[in-house]
Design an enzyme around this catalytic site. Structure first.
Site, PDB file in Angstrom:
ATOM      1  N   GLY A  24      16.169 -38.983   3.258  1.00 31.04           N
ATOM      2  CA  GLY A  24      17.237 -37.996   3.402  1.00 31.04           C
ATOM      3  C   GLY A  24      16.641 -36.833   4.164  1.00 31.04           C
ATOM      4  O   GLY A  24      15.831 -36.092   3.620  1.00 31.04           O
ATOM      5  N   HIS A  25      16.964 -36.723   5.448  1.00 35.30           N
ATOM      6  CA  HIS A  25      16.359 -35.697   6.298  1.00 35.30           C
ATOM      7  C   HIS A  25      17.403 -34.627   6.605  1.00 35.30           C
ATOM      8  O   HIS A  25      18.388 -34.898   7.287  1.00 35.30           O
ATOM      9  CB  HIS A  25      15.816 -36.322   7.585  1.00 35.30           C
ATOM     10  CG  HIS A  25      14.662 -37.256   7.339  1.00 35.30           C
ATOM     11  ND1 HIS A  25      13.973 -37.886   8.345  1.00 35.30           N
ATOM     12  CD2 HIS A  25      14.048 -37.628   6.184  1.00 35.30           C
ATOM     13  CE1 HIS A  25      12.999 -38.620   7.811  1.00 35.30           C
ATOM     14  NE2 HIS A  25      13.042 -38.489   6.504  1.00 35.30           N
ATOM     15  N   ASP A  70       8.588 -19.437   2.151  1.00 42.05           N
ATOM     16  CA  ASP A  70       9.576 -18.423   1.733  1.00 42.05           C
ATOM     17  C   ASP A  70       9.969 -18.623   0.273  1.00 42.05           C
ATOM     18  O   ASP A  70      10.246 -17.656  -0.433  1.00 42.05           O
ATOM     19  CB  ASP A  70      10.830 -18.502   2.624  1.00 42.05           C
ATOM     20  CG  ASP A  70      11.437 -19.900   2.657  1.00 42.05           C
ATOM     21  OD1 ASP A  70      10.710 -20.856   3.018  1.00 42.05           O
ATOM     22  OD2 ASP A  70      12.625 -20.074   2.305  1.00 42.05           O
ATOM     23  N   GLY A  86      20.195 -36.742  -5.204  1.00 47.19           N
ATOM     24  CA  GLY A  86      20.578 -35.557  -5.968  1.00 47.19           C
ATOM     25  C   GLY A  86      19.711 -35.318  -7.202  1.00 47.19           C
ATOM     26  O   GLY A  86      19.930 -34.366  -7.956  1.00 47.19           O
ATOM     27  N   THR A 120       6.746 -46.351  -1.864  1.00 50.15           N
ATOM     28  CA  THR A 120       7.814 -47.076  -1.187  1.00 50.15           C
ATOM     29  C   THR A 120       7.215 -48.366  -0.611  1.00 50.15           C
ATOM     30  O   THR A 120       6.036 -48.667  -0.844  1.00 50.15           O
ATOM     31  CB  THR A 120       8.514 -46.191  -0.128  1.00 50.15           C
ATOM     32  OG1 THR A 120       9.698 -46.867   0.300  1.00 50.15           O
ATOM     33  CG2 THR A 120       7.605 -45.892   1.067  1.00 50.15           C
ATOM     34  N   GLY A 151      10.311 -31.526   4.769  1.00 52.08           N
ATOM     35  CA  GLY A 151      11.076 -30.766   5.770  1.00 52.08           C
ATOM     36  C   GLY A 151      11.004 -31.418   7.142  1.00 52.08           C
ATOM     37  O   GLY A 151      11.181 -30.758   8.170  1.00 52.08           O
ATOM     38  N   LYS A 152      10.797 -32.741   7.153  1.00 52.64           N
ATOM     39  CA  LYS A 152      10.637 -33.471   8.419  1.00 52.64           C
ATOM     40  C   LYS A 152      11.874 -33.316   9.305  1.00 52.64           C
ATOM     41  O   LYS A 152      11.767 -33.062  10.496  1.00 52.64           O
ATOM     42  CB  LYS A 152      10.372 -34.964   8.145  1.00 52.64           C
ATOM     43  CG  LYS A 152       9.083 -35.214   7.370  1.00 52.64           C
ATOM     44  CD  LYS A 152       8.879 -36.671   7.034  1.00 52.64           C
ATOM     45  CE  LYS A 152       9.832 -37.199   5.984  1.00 52.64           C
ATOM     46  NZ  LYS A 152       9.642 -36.663   4.627  1.00 52.64           N
ATOM     47  N   ASP A 176      10.114 -35.388   1.593  1.00 51.24           N
ATOM     48  CA  ASP A 176      10.921 -34.166   1.532  1.00 51.24           C
ATOM     49  C   ASP A 176      10.161 -32.917   1.951  1.00 51.24           C
ATOM     50  O   ASP A 176      10.454 -31.812   1.471  1.00 51.24           O
ATOM     51  CB  ASP A 176      11.521 -33.977   0.121  1.00 51.24           C
ATOM     52  CG  ASP A 176      12.335 -35.168  -0.320  1.00 51.24           C
ATOM     53  OD1 ASP A 176      12.934 -35.817   0.554  1.00 51.24           O
ATOM     54  OD2 ASP A 176      12.377 -35.448  -1.528  1.00 51.24           O
ATOM     55  N   GLN A 199       9.668 -40.656   4.299  1.00 51.67           N
ATOM     56  CA  GLN A 199       8.857 -40.566   3.078  1.00 51.67           C
ATOM     57  C   GLN A 199       7.607 -39.718   3.348  1.00 51.67           C
ATOM     58  O   GLN A 199       7.660 -38.817   4.169  1.00 51.67           O
ATOM     59  CB  GLN A 199       8.470 -41.952   2.531  1.00 51.67           C
ATOM     60  CG  GLN A 199       9.641 -42.746   1.953  1.00 51.67           C
ATOM     61  CD  GLN A 199      10.552 -43.358   2.999  1.00 51.67           C
ATOM     62  OE1 GLN A 199      10.133 -44.119   3.840  1.00 51.67           O
ATOM     63  NE2 GLN A 199      11.833 -43.049   2.955  1.00 51.67           N
ATOM     64  N   LYS A 230      14.205 -31.010   9.431  1.00 51.99           N
ATOM     65  CA  LYS A 230      14.340 -29.674  10.009  1.00 51.99           C
ATOM     66  C   LYS A 230      13.405 -29.477  11.203  1.00 51.99           C
ATOM     67  O   LYS A 230      13.803 -28.981  12.253  1.00 51.99           O
ATOM     68  CB  LYS A 230      14.041 -28.607   8.944  1.00 51.99           C
ATOM     69  CG  LYS A 230      14.212 -27.221   9.532  1.00 51.99           C
ATOM     70  CD  LYS A 230      13.206 -26.213   9.133  1.00 51.99           C
ATOM     71  CE  LYS A 230      12.986 -25.283  10.303  1.00 51.99           C
ATOM     72  NZ  LYS A 230      12.828 -23.886   9.929  1.00 51.99           N
TER      73      LYS A 230
HETATM   74  P1  GDP Z   1      12.676 -34.346   4.677  1.00 54.07           P
HETATM   75  O1  GDP Z   1      13.042 -35.566   3.892  1.00 54.07           O
HETATM   76  O2  GDP Z   1      11.192 -34.226   4.888  1.00 54.07           O
HETATM   77  O3  GDP Z   1      13.444 -34.215   5.961  1.00 54.07           O
HETATM   78  O4  GDP Z   1      13.084 -33.099   3.758  1.00 54.07           O
HETATM   79  P2  GDP Z   1      14.476 -32.922   2.971  1.00 54.07           P
HETATM   80  O5  GDP Z   1      15.525 -32.585   3.952  1.00 54.07           O
HETATM   81  O6  GDP Z   1      14.718 -34.050   2.054  1.00 54.07           O
HETATM   82  O7  GDP Z   1      14.111 -31.700   2.027  1.00 54.07           O
HETATM   83  C1  GDP Z   1      13.691 -30.476   2.545  1.00 54.07           C
HETATM   84  C2  GDP Z   1      14.678 -29.398   2.073  1.00 54.07           C
HETATM   85  O8  GDP Z   1      14.136 -28.118   2.339  1.00 54.07           O
HETATM   86  C3  GDP Z   1      15.999 -29.434   2.832  1.00 54.07           C
HETATM   87  O9  GDP Z   1      17.016 -28.978   1.983  1.00 54.07           O
HETATM   88  C4  GDP Z   1      15.770 -28.439   3.974  1.00 54.07           C
HETATM   89  O10 GDP Z   1      16.985 -27.881   4.435  1.00 54.07           O
HETATM   90  C5  GDP Z   1      14.917 -27.414   3.294  1.00 54.07           C
HETATM   91  N1  GDP Z   1      13.933 -26.723   4.140  1.00 54.07           N
HETATM   92  C6  GDP Z   1      13.175 -27.209   5.158  1.00 54.07           C
HETATM   93  N2  GDP Z   1      12.284 -26.285   5.581  1.00 54.07           N
HETATM   94  C7  GDP Z   1      12.482 -25.192   4.812  1.00 54.07           C
HETATM   95  C8  GDP Z   1      11.850 -23.907   4.739  1.00 54.07           C
HETATM   96  O11 GDP Z   1      10.904 -23.595   5.435  1.00 54.07           O
HETATM   97  N3  GDP Z   1      12.321 -23.039   3.776  1.00 54.07           N
HETATM   98  C9  GDP Z   1      13.357 -23.364   2.945  1.00 54.07           C
HETATM   99  N4  GDP Z   1      13.742 -22.460   2.050  1.00 54.07           N
HETATM  100  N5  GDP Z   1      13.961 -24.565   2.988  1.00 54.07           N
HETATM  101  C10 GDP Z   1      13.523 -25.462   3.896  1.00 54.07           C
HETATM  102  P1  IMO Z   2      12.237 -38.658   2.821  1.00 52.29           P
HETATM  103  O1  IMO Z   2      12.145 -39.397   4.136  1.00 52.29           O
HETATM  104  C1  IMO Z   2      11.111 -38.439  -1.367  1.00 52.29           C
HETATM  105  C2  IMO Z   2      10.523 -42.235  -3.465  1.00 52.29           C
HETATM  106  C3  IMO Z   2      11.499 -42.597  -4.559  1.00 52.29           C
HETATM  107  C4  IMO Z   2      10.617 -43.442  -5.461  1.00 52.29           C
HETATM  108  C5  IMO Z   2       9.740 -44.193  -4.457  1.00 52.29           C
HETATM  109  C6  IMO Z   2      10.256 -45.580  -4.101  1.00 52.29           C
HETATM  110  O2  IMO Z   2      13.526 -37.968   2.622  1.00 52.29           O
HETATM  111  O3  IMO Z   2      11.052 -37.784   2.635  1.00 52.29           O
HETATM  112  P2  IMO Z   2      12.261 -46.561  -2.686  1.00 52.29           P
HETATM  113  O4  IMO Z   2      13.711 -46.218  -2.665  1.00 52.29           O
HETATM  114  O5  IMO Z   2      11.577 -46.370  -1.377  1.00 52.29           O
HETATM  115  O6  IMO Z   2      11.994 -47.901  -3.279  1.00 52.29           O
HETATM  116  O7  IMO Z   2      11.605 -45.506  -3.715  1.00 52.29           O
HETATM  117  O8  IMO Z   2       9.709 -43.393  -3.288  1.00 52.29           O
HETATM  118  N1  IMO Z   2      11.136 -41.941  -2.160  1.00 52.29           N
HETATM  119  C7  IMO Z   2      11.230 -40.696  -1.647  1.00 52.29           C
HETATM  120  N2  IMO Z   2      10.911 -39.506  -2.166  1.00 52.29           N
HETATM  121  N3  IMO Z   2      11.579 -38.519  -0.118  1.00 52.29           N
HETATM  122  C8  IMO Z   2      11.882 -39.710   0.436  1.00 52.29           C
HETATM  123  O9  IMO Z   2      12.227 -39.850   1.737  1.00 52.29           O
HETATM  124  C9  IMO Z   2      11.756 -40.874  -0.347  1.00 52.29           C
HETATM  125  N4  IMO Z   2      11.989 -42.184  -0.139  1.00 52.29           N
HETATM  126  C10 IMO Z   2      11.584 -42.841  -1.248  1.00 52.29           C
HETATM  127  O10 IMO Z   2      11.981 -41.456  -5.205  1.00 52.29           O
HETATM  128  O11 IMO Z   2       9.781 -42.614  -6.217  1.00 52.29           O
HETATM  129 MG    MG Z   3      14.135 -36.071   2.187  1.00 55.28          MG
END
Ligand code: GDP
Ligand code: IMO
Ligand code: MG
Length: 420
Positions: A40-41, A331, A300, A237, A15-16, A13, A222, A18
């Protein structure tokens, strides 16, 4: 070199999604190489937010080829839902998206097994996303998997039934109630939809395109601290999330890889169980969660929040061979008088700068830094950022020896500062 890799340096998570979307114009192909619908990207443009689970984050750019590589595990039911809610026509999608014949499928039994294993673990559960990831990779390694290339075979249904029998045998030994038919209908509808896509030997496709001068961005899922080998096992994972995973997950040689972009949040988050040395179980942690909307994009669940962990970041940079750093969400840290970064740990009564094996007993050692208070979301030039934030970035660069070349200041595609 025509292949670059972008991957997460923390616990996911970062911010990959984005950033992949923001830099996709520089590439011809965007490819996922591991993980599956546990990812979840999120990406945002024109005030609309999209969350992708299986489809690469380059999909919204016309004329780019997106590939789901052999290292990914695909749940056809999730795939179908994603295709139907993306807002792109099926004609457009089948044109732009290609699936590897070798990608393993997540079967309905895998999802139920994931839940049954977690249930049995009780308090020691991993905190899995319950998408069936662990059991699907287990069957892959055990040579019992079903692969995308097999869905066109007339014997596919029989092959499926064989696997189902095995899964039901294991499940019967667990005290866990389930209804597999609940998943099966949607799963087979997903299989029918997948048949409309090009399912090819993507290792040939990729290597041919690269040899003709095309450029590819490999998109990690991840993060490094969730890697099956180098993460905080067993709270990880089931795939190699690190740069080496891009080679095995796409069929490319390490010799072809140019830049390795490591993405990190200006602070840290983790969702699910497992060690998190800089976790803040206090008001500051709550502020970061609220301001940063730190709730899982896939499940969620509230994300655990804490200060930036430099020893963990340095470890991730070392394992991946990161050449450039991208920092997101500074930010969100606007508003604090002071911020902290962890520069070393105390473990077993001793100071250490390396992550100790089996790291339960870790206390972070912090450096205090002056915070920044300005709204930075409209800033587009690095030199216009608050001096204390630039100082924060300088310390990260000094400590890691790697330049920070992108600073993201908001979730939108446009809210991105390119430093080069
Ligand atoms: P990912 O799994 O690495 O793609 O990241 P996620 O999408 O799961 O979580 C990143 C969250 O931060 C998302 O809700 C993005 O919309 C948000 N996001 C990404 N970059 C930024 C940033 O620079 N500032 C803020 N405020 N939100 C960001
Ligand atoms: P993105 O690509 C954050 C975490 C789960 C759990 C562990 C194992 O959006 O960054 P799994 O379902 O793989 O067996 O879960 O890894 N996890 C993540 N945490 N971002 C993810 O993906 C994740 N994918 C798995 O919460 O702790
Ligand atoms: Mg994510």
């Amino acid at each position: 070199m025509n292949i670059d890799i972008l991957l997460g340096l923390q616990w996911g998570d970062e911010g990959k999604g984005k950033i992949v979307d923001a830099i996709s114009p520089g590439y011809d192909i965007i490819a996922r190489f591991q993980g599956g619908p546990n990812a979840g990207h999120s990406l945002e443009f024109h005030n609309v937010k999209h969350v992708l689970h299986l489809i690469p984050s380059g999909i919204f750019h016309r004329s780019k080829m997106n590939i789901i590589g052999n290292g990914v595990v695909i749940d056809p039911a999730v795939f179908r839902k994603e295709v139907e809610t993306l807002g792109l026509s099926i004609e457009e999608l089948t044109e732009r998206l290609v699936i590897s014949t070798r990608a393993n499928l997540i079967l309905p039994g895998h999802r139920i097994l994931d839940a049954a294993y977690e249930h049995r673990k009780g308090n020691t559960k991993i905190g899995s996303t319950l998408k069936g990831i662990g059991p699907a990779y287990t069957d892959k390694a055990g040579r019992n998997g079903l692969r995308a290339g097999e869905i066109l075979k007339t014997s596919f249904r029989d092959m499926y039934n064989e696997r189902l029998k095995d899964h039901l045998t294991i499940l019967r030994s667990y005290d866990f109630s389930f209804d597999i038919s609940e998943y099966e209908a949607g799963w087979f509808e997903g299989i029918e939809l997948m048949k409309k896509f090009r399912i090819v030997n993507t290792e040939y496709l990729i290597n041919n395109l690269i040899s003709h001068g095309k450029r590819m961005l490999a998109e990690g899922a991840q993060g490094t601290m969730l890697d099956i080998d180098f993460g905080s096992y067993p709270f990880v994972t089931s795939s190699n999330t690190i740069s080496a995973g891009a080679c095995t997950g796409l069929g490319i040689s390490p010799k072809q890889v140019g830049e390795i972009f490591g993405i990190f949040k200006a602070y840290c988050t983790r969702v699910g169980s497992g060690p998190f040395p800089t976790e803040l179980n206090d008001q500051t942690g709550n502020i970061l969660r609220e301001r940063g909307h730190e709730f899982g994009s896939t499940t969620g669940r509230p994300r655990r929040c804490g200060w930036l962990d430099l020893p963990a970041l340095k470890y991730a940079i070392m394992i991946n061979g990161v050449t450039k750093l991208f920092m997101t969400k500074s930010d969100v840290m606007s508003g604090f008088d002071n911020v902290k970064v962890c520069t070393s740990y105390i473990s077993g009564g001793k100071k250490c700068e390396e992550i100790p094996f089996g790291s339960d007993d870790i206390e972070p050692v912090y450096k205090d830094l002056p915070g920044w208070k300005e709204d930075i979301s409209r800033i587009r030039e690095f030199d216009d950022l608050p001096v204390n934030l630039r100082n924060y970035i300088r310390i990260v660069e000094e400590q890691t020896g790697v330049p920070v070349t992108i600073v993201s200041v908001g979730p939108d595609r446009e809210e991105t500062i390119f430093r080069e």
